[in-house]
Design a protein around this motif. Structure first.
Motif, PDB file in Angstrom:
ATOM      1  N   LYS A 112      -3.825   2.120   3.930  1.00  0.00           N
ATOM      2  CA  LYS A 112      -2.788   2.921   3.277  1.00  0.00           C
ATOM      3  C   LYS A 112      -3.325   4.343   3.092  1.00  0.00           C
ATOM      4  CE  LYS A 112      -1.033  -1.042   0.648  1.00  0.00           C
ATOM      5  NZ  LYS A 112      -0.814  -1.605  -0.695  1.00  0.00           N
ATOM      6  N   THR A 116       1.196   7.774   2.653  1.00  0.00           N
ATOM      7  CA  THR A 116       1.939   6.521   2.753  1.00  0.00           C
ATOM      8  C   THR A 116       2.854   6.405   1.533  1.00  0.00           C
ATOM      9  OG1 THR A 116       0.101   5.442   3.895  1.00  0.00           O
ATOM     10  CG2 THR A 116       1.748   3.998   2.871  1.00  0.00           C
ATOM     11  N   CYS A 132       8.948   2.288   4.848  1.00  0.00           N
ATOM     12  CA  CYS A 132       7.692   2.981   4.574  1.00  0.00           C
ATOM     13  C   CYS A 132       7.631   4.225   5.444  1.00  0.00           C
ATOM     14  CB  CYS A 132       6.507   2.069   4.892  1.00  0.00           C
ATOM     15  SG  CYS A 132       4.904   2.805   4.493  1.00  0.00           S
ATOM     16  N   CYS A 133       7.250   5.343   4.847  1.00  0.00           N
ATOM     17  CA  CYS A 133       7.084   6.598   5.581  1.00  0.00           C
ATOM     18  C   CYS A 133       5.633   7.044   5.471  1.00  0.00           C
ATOM     19  CB  CYS A 133       7.989   7.678   4.999  1.00  0.00           C
ATOM     20  SG  CYS A 133       9.741   7.356   5.219  1.00  0.00           S
ATOM     21  N   HIS A 134       5.211   7.767   6.477  1.00  0.00           N
ATOM     22  CA  HIS A 134       3.864   8.365   6.477  1.00  0.00           C
ATOM     23  C   HIS A 134       4.051   9.870   6.604  1.00  0.00           C
ATOM     24  CE1 HIS A 134       1.916   4.478   6.649  1.00  0.00           C
ATOM     25  NE2 HIS A 134       2.871   4.129   7.490  1.00  0.00           N
ATOM     26  N   GLU A 136       2.966  13.908   6.195  1.00  0.00           N
ATOM     27  CA  GLU A 136       1.812  14.784   6.415  1.00  0.00           C
ATOM     28  C   GLU A 136       1.823  15.918   5.399  1.00  0.00           C
ATOM     29  OE1 GLU A 136      -0.572  14.320   8.781  1.00  0.00           O
ATOM     30  OE2 GLU A 136       0.433  12.464   9.373  1.00  0.00           O
TER      31      GLU A 136
END
Length: 163
Positions: A112, A116, A132-134, A136
């Motif tokens: 994770k 996250t 779920c998003c990641h 930046e």
């Protein structure tokens, strides 16, 4: 679309449907509720917000299971699902969003990483949606992206109900 515009559009959609919204926030620290309540007249369509930064708060305020937290961790699908359902149960709302994530700069792991963020939206029709998003960027950027995502999916859902 910017956060202020998303919140304005959400308010109009909620008012049109006669729905009330609530939020259950962890990593965003109340940012979604702040965006919503910046809109004049939001008390007509926004009931309350739960900022449950600690696991203890998630359990006490939203009935998140200690077993779910122990097995999956606070940043997980199971926890945000329970947060979203708990927010609906603890309010007079028709729709909720729950958010738990790792905004950074610390706290990330290989499994994770920082950026996250788990979301769950729930409404009074028994509809549930988790993702779920990641994201930046630095802490502020991750949090702003999460706020925008929370508002945009809630807006999409409210607009699509009874179409």
């Amino acid at each position: 679309m910017n956060i202020e515009q998303l919140a304005t559009d959400l308010g109009l959609a909620l008012k049109d449907k006669g729905w009330i919204a609530t939020t259950a926030e962890s990593c965003t620290g109340g940012g979604v509720a702040y965006a919503i309540t910046e809109i004049p007249g939001s008390s007509a369509w926004f009931n309350r917000s739960f900022v449950t930064y600690s696991n203890e708060a998630k359990q006490e305020m939203l009935s998140v299971s200690g077993a779910t937290l122990a097995e999956f961790g606070a940043v997980s699908e199971g926890v945000v699902f329970e947060m979203a359902c708990g927010a609906l149960a603890a309010s007079r709302a028709d729709i909720s969003v729950a958010i738990s994530g790792i905004a950074g700069p610390d706290g990330g792991t290989a499994e994770k990483p920082v950026g996250t963020v788990w979301f769950c939206w729930a409404d009074s029709t028994e509809w549930r949606y988790t993702t779920c998003c990641h994201f930046e960027g630095d802490r502020k950027t991750v949090r702003l992206q999460a706020i925008a995502k929370a508002l945009s999916v809630m807006l999409e859902r409210v607009k699509s109900v009874n179409e």
